[in-house]
Design an enzyme around this catalytic site. Structure first.
Site, PDB file in Angstrom:
ATOM      1  CE1 TYR A 199     100.408  43.211  13.883  1.00 18.80           C
ATOM      2  CE2 TYR A 199     101.770  45.036  13.104  1.00 18.80           C
ATOM      3  CZ  TYR A 199     101.567  43.958  13.951  1.00 18.80           C
ATOM      4  OH  TYR A 199     102.524  43.636  14.879  1.00 18.80           O
ATOM      5  CB  CYS A 200      93.718  43.780  13.602  1.00 16.63           C
ATOM      6  SG  CYS A 200      92.795  43.410  12.090  1.00 16.63           S
ATOM      7  CG  PHE A 201      94.723  37.364  13.959  1.00 15.13           C
ATOM      8  CD1 PHE A 201      95.982  36.932  14.352  1.00 15.13           C
ATOM      9  CD2 PHE A 201      93.861  36.445  13.371  1.00 15.13           C
ATOM     10  CE1 PHE A 201      96.370  35.607  14.165  1.00 15.13           C
ATOM     11  CE2 PHE A 201      94.237  35.123  13.190  1.00 15.13           C
ATOM     12  CZ  PHE A 201      95.493  34.709  13.586  1.00 15.13           C
TER      13      PHE A 201
END
EC number: 2.9.1.3
Length: 368
Positions: A94-96
């Protein structure tokens, strides 16, 4: 290939590995327990891309990102992600926000022959889910609060009751002027995330009620989430009683012997003991204005004598001197007053065995 997921509840209950591709600075500000940070861009690269986005727009920022993360740098990062994916085949990345960064990492991995799913909505959505978990539990779940004088063994009771949430454990602080530990407290967001995941597991277990120790709004410098703190102040209070001498021994165990061992384990024998002694002196000095000059002087002298004896021989008996005075003349009157103010909330009182049995009976799962 496994599909991307937005089942945050299952993600946190299963404890699967999570690959966080945000920049290190973002990760340091707040992360999930056990998540591994292998960023798409380091802090400097992210800063450059952010400036470019603000000045020239998204497409220019994307092009700059590809330019900054290319060649050997790109190959090394793909290799690290691929190694993580092979080591954790059930995990997710995941990222932000679950947007461009995680999509790009996913595509580069796919180009390298590795299919790995991502979390839709990213860190922001998962964080929102955890905040909602605490708020919902505070609003809908029955709670009991364990209170008692200093050294009565409240934390020991929590350890014997499976339906309990150890707020002080999550905050890495024992909740008083003397409560700081050898290791620093976690960042506020990490504290909240770990607490929420713990609450989620307890809700999933089906306990009829959850149990926490009596705490103020702050545990050290960590802030108990407002919804939970307010619920605690209105919940039934279970009062733990213990003889004075037993309380002195428990304080000696936790705040002297235990704290010294923590510092020595962390920093080594000589440096660790010095840091431990400094910590106790700082704690005593922190409450000096409330102790008054004469009483503080007496307690500081007793503490210095006890530390000198402990440094010389390892003997801790002299610490009982300042502990006894501090409990009898400072902490007990303060907590007696607070208890009197909340007498109407007390639904049970007893010693450790009685309180533990009562809590076990009143938190048991339906049908147990």
């Amino acid at each position: 290939m496994r599909p991307d997921t937005s089942d945050f509840r299952e993600l946190f209950l299963s404890g699967v590995a999570m690959l966080d591709v945000r920049a290190p600075l973002e990760f340091a500000r707040g992360a999930f327990p056990g998540a591994v940070n292998l960023p798409l861009m380091d802090d400097a690269e992210r800063h450059e891309v952010g400036l470019c986005y603000a000045q020239k727009g998204q497409q220019a920022a994307i092009e700059l990102g590809h330019e900054l993360v290319s060649g050997q740098r790109k190959a090394a990062r793909i290799a690290a992600w691929a190694e993580f994916a092979r080591a954790h085949p059930d995990g997710y990345l995941y990222c932000f926000r679950g947007g461009l960064r995680s999509q790009l990492v996913q595509q580069w991995l796919r180009d390298a022959g590795v299919d790995y799913p991502r979390v839709s909505g990213g860190y922001k959505a998962m964080r929102g889910f955890l905040i909602e978990t605490i708020d919902t539990a505070a609003a809908t779940q029955p709670w009991f609060v364990v209170g008692g004088l200093t050294g009565s063994g409240k934390t020991d009771v929590l350890a014997d009751v499976p339906a309990s949430i150890d707020l002080e454990g999550h905050a890495r602080h024992r909740g008083s002027a003397f409560g700081r530990r050898a290791l620093p407290q976690p960042p506020q967001i990490d504290f909240e995330n770990a607490l929420a995941i713990d609450v989620l597991h307890h809700l999933d277990a089906g306990w009829r009620a959850l149990v926490v120790e009596d705490e103020g709004r702050f545990i050290g410098s960590r802030d108990v989430p407002q919804a939970l703190s307010q619920r605690m102040q209105a919940s039934p209070l279970v009062w733990l009683e213990a003889p004075f001498n037993a309380r002195v021994e428990r304080v000696l165990r936790d705040y002297v012997q235990g704290l010294a061992a923590e510092f020595i384990d962390t920093k080594g024998s000589a440096e660790g003991f010095a840091a431990y002694a400094t910590r106790l002196r700082e704690a005593m000095a922190a409450i000096a204005p409330r102790l008054g000059g004469a009483r503080y002087g007496k307690l500081a002298a007793l503490l210095d004598q006890a530390l000198a004896r402990q440094a010389e021989s390892g003997e801790v008996a002299l610490h009982r001197g300042w502990i006894e005075v501090l409990l009898r003349d400072y902490y007990d009157p303060m907590y007696d007053y607070q208890r009197a103010q909340r007498e109407a909330r007390i639904v049970f009182r007893g010693d450790r065995d009685a309180v533990t049995d009562w809590l076990l009976a009143h938190t048991a799962r339906q049908g147990e």
